[in-house]
Design a protein around this motif. Structure first.
Motif, PDB file in Angstrom:
ATOM      1  N   PHE A 289      47.672  39.045  43.019  1.00  0.00           N
ATOM      2  CA  PHE A 289      46.875  38.486  41.822  1.00  0.00           C
ATOM      3  C   PHE A 289      46.349  39.599  40.900  1.00  0.00           C
ATOM      4  O   PHE A 289      46.268  40.742  41.503  1.00  0.00           O
ATOM      5  N   SER A 290      46.025  39.422  39.800  1.00  0.00           N
ATOM      6  CA  SER A 290      45.511  40.544  38.953  1.00  0.00           C
ATOM      7  C   SER A 290      43.758  40.294  39.026  1.00  0.00           C
ATOM      8  O   SER A 290      43.390  39.189  39.002  1.00  0.00           O
ATOM      9  N   ASN A 291      43.033  41.274  38.969  1.00  0.00           N
ATOM     10  CA  ASN A 291      41.705  41.156  38.874  1.00  0.00           C
ATOM     11  C   ASN A 291      41.080  41.445  37.748  1.00  0.00           C
ATOM     12  O   ASN A 291      40.223  42.276  37.360  1.00  0.00           O
ATOM     13  N   SER A 292      41.818  40.876  36.654  1.00  0.00           N
ATOM     14  CA  SER A 292      41.382  41.494  35.171  1.00  0.00           C
ATOM     15  C   SER A 292      40.107  40.626  34.882  1.00  0.00           C
ATOM     16  O   SER A 292      39.905  41.027  33.476  1.00  0.00           O
ATOM     17  N   SER A 293      39.731  39.748  35.624  1.00  0.00           N
ATOM     18  CA  SER A 293      38.310  39.005  34.774  1.00  0.00           C
ATOM     19  C   SER A 293      37.050  39.722  35.536  1.00  0.00           C
ATOM     20  O   SER A 293      35.910  39.023  35.110  1.00  0.00           O
ATOM     21  N   THR A 294      37.096  40.609  36.261  1.00  0.00           N
ATOM     22  CA  THR A 294      35.940  41.208  37.021  1.00  0.00           C
ATOM     23  C   THR A 294      35.278  42.494  36.151  1.00  0.00           C
ATOM     24  O   THR A 294      36.190  43.246  35.830  1.00  0.00           O
TER      25      THR A 294
ATOM     26  N   ILE B  85      47.194  52.164  37.771  1.00  0.00           N
ATOM     27  CA  ILE B  85      46.972  51.059  38.715  1.00  0.00           C
ATOM     28  C   ILE B  85      46.208  51.313  39.982  1.00  0.00           C
ATOM     29  O   ILE B  85      46.366  52.462  40.388  1.00  0.00           O
ATOM     30  N   HIS B  86      45.424  50.691  40.401  1.00  0.00           N
ATOM     31  CA  HIS B  86      44.841  50.840  41.722  1.00  0.00           C
ATOM     32  C   HIS B  86      44.976  49.388  42.593  1.00  0.00           C
ATOM     33  O   HIS B  86      44.466  48.335  41.984  1.00  0.00           O
ATOM     34  N   LEU B  87      45.688  49.457  43.489  1.00  0.00           N
ATOM     35  CA  LEU B  87      45.995  48.379  44.330  1.00  0.00           C
ATOM     36  C   LEU B  87      45.104  48.204  45.319  1.00  0.00           C
ATOM     37  O   LEU B  87      44.996  49.085  46.453  1.00  0.00           O
TER      38      LEU B  87
ATOM     39  N   SER C 196      36.925  49.365  43.750  1.00  0.00           N
ATOM     40  CA  SER C 196      37.407  48.961  42.443  1.00  0.00           C
ATOM     41  C   SER C 196      39.014  48.684  42.530  1.00  0.00           C
ATOM     42  O   SER C 196      39.678  49.637  42.987  1.00  0.00           O
ATOM     43  N   PHE C 197      39.481  47.854  41.715  1.00  0.00           N
ATOM     44  CA  PHE C 197      40.861  47.685  41.622  1.00  0.00           C
ATOM     45  C   PHE C 197      41.444  46.969  40.555  1.00  0.00           C
ATOM     46  O   PHE C 197      40.558  46.359  39.990  1.00  0.00           O
ATOM     47  N   SER C 198      42.600  47.048  40.297  1.00  0.00           N
ATOM     48  CA  SER C 198      43.293  46.536  39.187  1.00  0.00           C
ATOM     49  C   SER C 198      44.122  45.295  39.702  1.00  0.00           C
ATOM     50  O   SER C 198      44.413  44.568  38.847  1.00  0.00           O
ATOM     51  N   HIS C 199      44.856  45.248  40.703  1.00  0.00           N
ATOM     52  CA  HIS C 199      45.510  44.351  41.443  1.00  0.00           C
ATOM     53  C   HIS C 199      45.392  44.265  42.667  1.00  0.00           C
ATOM     54  O   HIS C 199      44.732  45.003  43.436  1.00  0.00           O
ATOM     55  N   LEU C 200      45.653  42.971  43.125  1.00  0.00           N
ATOM     56  CA  LEU C 200      45.142  42.566  44.615  1.00  0.00           C
ATOM     57  C   LEU C 200      46.514  42.154  45.354  1.00  0.00           C
ATOM     58  O   LEU C 200      47.243  41.379  44.695  1.00  0.00           O
ATOM     59  N   LEU C 201      46.831  42.515  46.487  1.00  0.00           N
ATOM     60  CA  LEU C 201      47.849  42.074  47.135  1.00  0.00           C
ATOM     61  C   LEU C 201      47.432  41.530  48.452  1.00  0.00           C
ATOM     62  O   LEU C 201      46.675  42.316  49.300  1.00  0.00           O
TER      63      LEU C 201
ATOM     64  N   ARG D  26      50.747  45.573  30.311  1.00  0.00           N
ATOM     65  CA  ARG D  26      49.125  45.693  30.666  1.00  0.00           C
ATOM     66  C   ARG D  26      48.698  44.743  29.875  1.00  0.00           C
ATOM     67  O   ARG D  26      48.806  44.578  28.582  1.00  0.00           O
ATOM     68  N   ARG D  27      47.736  44.009  30.232  1.00  0.00           N
ATOM     69  CA  ARG D  27      46.840  42.964  29.759  1.00  0.00           C
ATOM     70  C   ARG D  27      45.491  43.267  29.494  1.00  0.00           C
ATOM     71  O   ARG D  27      44.958  44.216  30.591  1.00  0.00           O
ATOM     72  N   GLY D  28      44.634  42.704  28.614  1.00  0.00           N
ATOM     73  CA  GLY D  28      43.386  43.276  28.859  1.00  0.00           C
ATOM     74  C   GLY D  28      42.564  42.391  29.538  1.00  0.00           C
ATOM     75  O   GLY D  28      43.086  41.378  30.319  1.00  0.00           O
TER      76      GLY D  28
END
Length: 141
Positions: free
Chosen positions: A7-12, A22-24, A108-113, A135-137
């Motif tokens: 999952f991407s955490n792009s809305s937090t 990237i920080h997973l 803090s992270f940019s992506h979640l596994l 990369r998306r905003g």
């Protein structure tokens, strides 16, 4: 079966900008049992420890039961959630784990596994794959 979903955490608000590295965050779901402790120890020795050689990632073992503080204090990589432990509460445990990840206590992270303690994650491969993705905003998944 849901194992290894990314999952991407792009809305937090804690998400780095699209130009940031990237920080997973890897959530490894486990059980507060002796067998679960053995599996967590094996993963720590194999791949589940923070390293920066192949990029940034953080591992947190997620336990249910709410009263497993001994498992959480032995290592600084364990989150104990106040949800039931067992197959019947697995969905709640996963949702609570995601809620914890989106909360202020999580790194803090940019992506979640999301994975389980009986899985092997080739972290370097996952990070290389994420680096190749466009990369998306903020606000997009």
């Amino acid at each position: 079966d849901g194992r290894g979903l990314l999952f991407s955490n792009s809305s937090t608000p804690t998400m780095p900008s699209p130009d940031s590295p990237i920080h997973l965050l890897i959530l490894v779901f486990s059980r507060p049992t002796e067998r679960g402790a053995e599996q967590r120890a094996a993963l720590r020795n194999a791949w589940a420890h923070d390293r920066r050689a192949c990029g940034f990632f953080t591992v947190r073992f997620v336990l249910g039961g709410g009263n497993s503080s001994g498992a959480a204090t032995a290592h600084n990589d364990t989150v104990v959630l106040d949800v039931g432990e067992g197959y019947s509460s697995l969905s709640l445990k996963v949702l609570a784990g995601f809620a914890w990840a989106l909360g202020s206590a999580a790194p803090s992270f940019s992506h979640l596994l999301k994975t389980d303690d009986d899985s092997f994650v080739c972290v370097g491969g996952v990070l290389r794959w994420l680096e190749r993705l466009p990369r998306r905003g903020r606000g997009s998944l």
